[in-house]
Write a protein that holds these residues in place. Structure first.
Motif, PDB file in Angstrom:
ATOM      1  N   MET A   1       0.849  -1.175   0.000  1.00 25.29           N
ATOM      2  CA  MET A   1       0.000   0.000   0.000  1.00 25.29           C
ATOM      3  C   MET A   1       0.890   1.230   0.000  1.00 25.29           C
ATOM      4  O   MET A   1       1.802   1.333   0.798  1.00 25.29           O
ATOM      5  CB  MET A   1      -0.897  -0.038   1.243  1.00 25.29           C
ATOM      6  CG  MET A   1      -1.674   1.249   1.465  1.00 25.29           C
ATOM      7  SD  MET A   1      -2.707   1.223   2.918  1.00 25.29           S
ATOM      8  CE  MET A   1      -4.131   0.414   2.293  1.00 25.29           C
ATOM      9  N   SER A   2       0.607   2.166  -0.900  1.00 26.63           N
ATOM     10  CA  SER A   2       1.424   3.373  -0.976  1.00 26.63           C
ATOM     11  C   SER A   2       1.148   4.276   0.222  1.00 26.63           C
ATOM     12  O   SER A   2       0.124   4.167   0.889  1.00 26.63           O
ATOM     13  CB  SER A   2       1.141   4.125  -2.274  1.00 26.63           C
ATOM     14  OG  SER A   2      -0.145   4.718  -2.217  1.00 26.63           O
TER      15      SER A   2
ATOM     16  N   THR B   1      -4.773   8.231   3.501  1.00 27.61           N
ATOM     17  CA  THR B   1      -6.196   8.378   3.194  1.00 27.61           C
ATOM     18  C   THR B   1      -7.050   7.453   4.041  1.00 27.61           C
ATOM     19  O   THR B   1      -8.068   7.868   4.601  1.00 27.61           O
ATOM     20  CB  THR B   1      -6.444   8.097   1.693  1.00 27.61           C
ATOM     21  OG1 THR B   1      -5.661   8.989   0.918  1.00 27.61           O
ATOM     22  CG2 THR B   1      -7.908   8.250   1.338  1.00 27.61           C
ATOM     23  N   VAL B   2      -6.657   6.189   4.165  1.00 29.40           N
ATOM     24  CA  VAL B   2      -7.420   5.234   4.967  1.00 29.40           C
ATOM     25  C   VAL B   2      -7.398   5.633   6.439  1.00 29.40           C
ATOM     26  O   VAL B   2      -8.415   5.530   7.133  1.00 29.40           O
ATOM     27  CB  VAL B   2      -6.888   3.791   4.765  1.00 29.40           C
ATOM     28  CG1 VAL B   2      -7.516   2.832   5.749  1.00 29.40           C
ATOM     29  CG2 VAL B   2      -7.152   3.327   3.343  1.00 29.40           C
TER      30      VAL B   2
ATOM     31  N   GLY C   1     -10.705   6.518   8.378  1.00 28.01           N
ATOM     32  CA  GLY C   1     -11.005   5.723   9.572  1.00 28.01           C
ATOM     33  C   GLY C   1     -11.270   6.605  10.780  1.00 28.01           C
ATOM     34  O   GLY C   1     -12.212   6.377  11.545  1.00 28.01           O
ATOM     35  N   ALA C   2     -10.452   7.635  10.952  1.00 28.25           N
ATOM     36  CA  ALA C   2     -10.646   8.551  12.078  1.00 28.25           C
ATOM     37  C   ALA C   2     -11.958   9.316  11.941  1.00 28.25           C
ATOM     38  O   ALA C   2     -12.695   9.492  12.923  1.00 28.25           O
ATOM     39  CB  ALA C   2      -9.469   9.523  12.160  1.00 28.25           C
TER      40      ALA C   2
ATOM     41  N   ALA D   1     -10.374  -0.236  10.320  1.00 30.40           N
ATOM     42  CA  ALA D   1      -9.698   0.348   9.151  1.00 30.40           C
ATOM     43  C   ALA D   1      -8.437   1.083   9.567  1.00 30.40           C
ATOM     44  O   ALA D   1      -7.403   1.003   8.901  1.00 30.40           O
ATOM     45  CB  ALA D   1     -10.646   1.293   8.410  1.00 30.40           C
ATOM     46  N   LEU D   2      -8.509   1.780  10.672  1.00 33.86           N
ATOM     47  CA  LEU D   2      -7.349   2.518  11.176  1.00 33.86           C
ATOM     48  C   LEU D   2      -6.217   1.570  11.562  1.00 33.86           C
ATOM     49  O   LEU D   2      -5.063   1.766  11.170  1.00 33.86           O
ATOM     50  CB  LEU D   2      -7.779   3.368  12.371  1.00 33.86           C
ATOM     51  CG  LEU D   2      -6.780   4.336  12.948  1.00 33.86           C
ATOM     52  CD1 LEU D   2      -6.470   5.432  11.948  1.00 33.86           C
ATOM     53  CD2 LEU D   2      -7.334   4.950  14.216  1.00 33.86           C
ATOM     54  N   VAL D   3      -6.535   0.528  12.283  1.00 31.25           N
ATOM     55  CA  VAL D   3      -5.511  -0.444  12.707  1.00 31.25           C
ATOM     56  C   VAL D   3      -4.934  -1.172  11.503  1.00 31.25           C
ATOM     57  O   VAL D   3      -3.718  -1.361  11.402  1.00 31.25           O
ATOM     58  CB  VAL D   3      -6.116  -1.440  13.720  1.00 31.25           C
ATOM     59  CG1 VAL D   3      -5.177  -2.607  13.980  1.00 31.25           C
ATOM     60  CG2 VAL D   3      -6.445  -0.723  15.023  1.00 31.25           C
TER      61      VAL D   3
END
Length: 111
Positions: free
Chosen positions: A1-2, A8-9, A13-14, A47-49
């Motif tokens: 993943m760049s 962005t994720v 997520g936040a 998603a954050l983790v």
């Protein structure tokens, strides 16, 4: 993943963790809204983790040739990347002897 996608994720997520659940909880939620807020916060946290544990994509293959044999009659002893194609690094150490027309010892970027 760049790195850009990772950021962005993490940001999305936040936002998912704090936006809608916070609005619902401040407005006196019913049981359904409380459940929805909990699920949305859990998905945002997941998603954050997940994004935090992703490693950046490698730049490309790492081609390496060392202590190669002898090339003759147009052969290559080392690494061949036609037309300079490919990404990543290419190294050649102690490549063999090249003799004859179009023979290459090392890295060949020609077509």
């Amino acid at each position: 993943m760049s790195q850009g996608w990772k950021v962005t994720v993490i940001v999305l997520g936040a936002v998912g963790i704090f936006s809608t659940p916070l609005i619902w909880l401040l407005d006196g939620p019913d049981a359904g809204q409380l459940a929805g807020a909990s699920i949305q916060a859990a998905v945002g946290t997941a998603a954050l983790v997940w994004a935090l544990f992703q490693h950046p994509s490698p730049a490309g293959p790492r081609d390496r040739a060392a202590r190669t044999g002898k090339a003759s009659r147009g052969g290559v002893t080392g690494v061949k990347r036609p037309g300079g194609g490919g990404r990543g690094s290419a190294t050649a150490e102690r490549t063999g002897e090249a003799s004859g027309k179009n023979s290459v010892s090392g890295i060949d970027y020609s077509d």
